[in-house]
Scaffold this motif. Structure first.
Motif, short mmCIF file in Angstrom:
data_model
loop_
_atom_site.label_atom_id
_atom_site.label_comp_id
_atom_site.label_asym_id
_atom_site.label_seq_id
_atom_site.Cartn_x
_atom_site.Cartn_y
_atom_site.Cartn_z
N SER A 31 60.79 74.68 24.50
CA SER A 31 61.09 74.78 25.92
C SER A 31 61.34 73.41 26.50
CB SER A 31 59.91 75.44 26.64
OG SER A 31 60.01 75.26 28.02
N SER A 33 60.39 72.16 29.13
CA SER A 33 59.27 71.55 29.81
C SER A 33 58.02 71.46 28.95
CB SER A 33 58.93 72.33 31.09
OG SER A 33 58.44 73.60 30.75
N HIS A 91 63.03 77.81 34.46
CA HIS A 91 61.79 77.80 33.68
C HIS A 91 60.83 78.81 34.30
CE1 HIS A 91 58.96 76.04 30.81
NE2 HIS A 91 58.05 76.38 31.71
N ASP A 109 55.26 81.14 28.89
CA ASP A 109 55.78 79.91 29.47
C ASP A 109 57.02 79.50 28.69
OD1 ASP A 109 54.67 77.28 31.21
OD2 ASP A 109 56.05 76.81 29.59
N GLY A 111 61.73 78.77 28.83
CA GLY A 111 63.01 78.68 29.50
C GLY A 111 63.80 79.96 29.34
N GLY A 122 60.06 79.91 24.22
CA GLY A 122 58.88 79.24 24.74
C GLY A 122 57.64 79.65 23.97
N ASN A 256 62.65 74.14 37.55
CA ASN A 256 63.76 73.65 36.72
C ASN A 256 65.01 74.53 36.85
OD1 ASN A 256 61.87 71.81 35.91
ND2 ASN A 256 61.66 72.59 33.83
N VAL A 261 69.13 75.31 29.20
CA VAL A 261 68.23 75.89 28.21
C VAL A 261 69.11 76.38 27.05
CG1 VAL A 261 66.56 77.71 27.69
CG2 VAL A 261 66.53 76.60 29.94
#
Length: 268
Positions: A31, A33, A91, A109, A111, A122, A256, A261
């Motif tokens: 991901s 993030s 995200h 969690d 994208g 993720g 985001n 992604v």
């Protein structure tokens, strides 16, 4: 409406999985993030269940003066719906409280993208053989792929059997559609969520709209829904909560917006 806490902290799982689990050399399943720390194993701390100590930072007021008039609920929902319909990627952090039947993914969690096609990647907490498993996931081509160890992916079949997060950006059946479905919406205050100044809009949405976002919700009538929308700027959707009954609810937090992604099909 009772607030939920955000569910996921992925710092503990990122590097060990990305080290050997990329679907192809040109497509990373990490991901955008995800954190960069590198433990030796994936443990239950990689994805934390919902707790009262949420990683989502909220405060009851934003920098807007409390004396300033609140925006019109219908207008800001329409503006947010238009902005959401134009999203290519976002995200997503999702958490579940209570017991929503047939929803094995209880925390997520990652994208989400719809370019070139709907896909997601993720980390998630997923029920597996009666126990929670903390996994890396890819949703690609309508299927769910899961990895618990480097270079080993398992095709779990249709993502709809678990939860297909890749569908939330569909302009026809996703979040944008939900934002246009509110009945008697009301702006009930301001909050700052993860640094974003938002207004909180409460109301109800139809059972059909709610189940397009979370098909597993047992929604047979209008469903309580709260959304937090940026008060200024693009009016992006920052958070939503769907409540199905007194104890069962799903919360999603977004960030985001439109950051790329890239998702590839894992090798199984």
């Amino acid at each position: 409406m009772r607030r939920l806490s955000a569910a996921l902290t992925v710092a503990g799982a990122a590097a060990v999985l990305v080290a050997g689990c990329s679907p192809t050399p040109s497509h990373s399943v990490l991901s955008s993030s995800a954190a960069s720390t590198s433990p030796a194993t994936v443990s239950s701390t990689a994805v934390a269940a919902p707790t009262s100590s949420s990683p989502t930072s909220t405060s009851p007021t934003s920098s807007k003066k409390s004396s300033e008039p609140l925006p019109d609920a219908a207008a800001i929902l329409k503006e947010s719906g238009s902005a959401t319909a134009e999203l290519d990627s976002v995200h997503l952090t999702m958490s579940v409280t209570g017991n929503i039947e047939n929803l094995p993914i209880t925390a997520l969690d990652g994208g989400v993208t719809q370019v070139p096609d709907s896909a997601a990647k993720g980390y998630a907490k997923i029920a597996y053989r009666g126990a929670p498993a903390y996994v890396e996931f890819v949703m690609f081509g309508g299927d769910l792929y899961v990895s618990q160890s480097p270079r080993r992916w398992v095709d779990y079949g249709p993502a709809d059997n678990f939860y297909d997060a890749a569908k939330i950006l569909s302009p026809d059946t996703g979040l944008a559609d939900l934002l246009t479905d509110f009945v008697d919406p009301e702006v009930s205050g301001r909050e700052t969520i993860d640094g974003e100044q938002t207004v909180r809009v409460t109301g109800e949405v139809s059972a059909a709209a709610a189940k397009k976002i979370v098909p597993q919700l047992k929604a047979s009538k209008r469903t309580l829904c709260t959304v937090w929308i940026q008060e200024t700027g693009a009016h992006q959707l920052v958070q939503l909560e769907l409540a199905s009954g007194a104890d069962d609810a799903v919360q999603m937090t977004f960030s985001n917006w439109n950051q790329p992604v890239i998702v590839g099909k894992p090798r199984v």
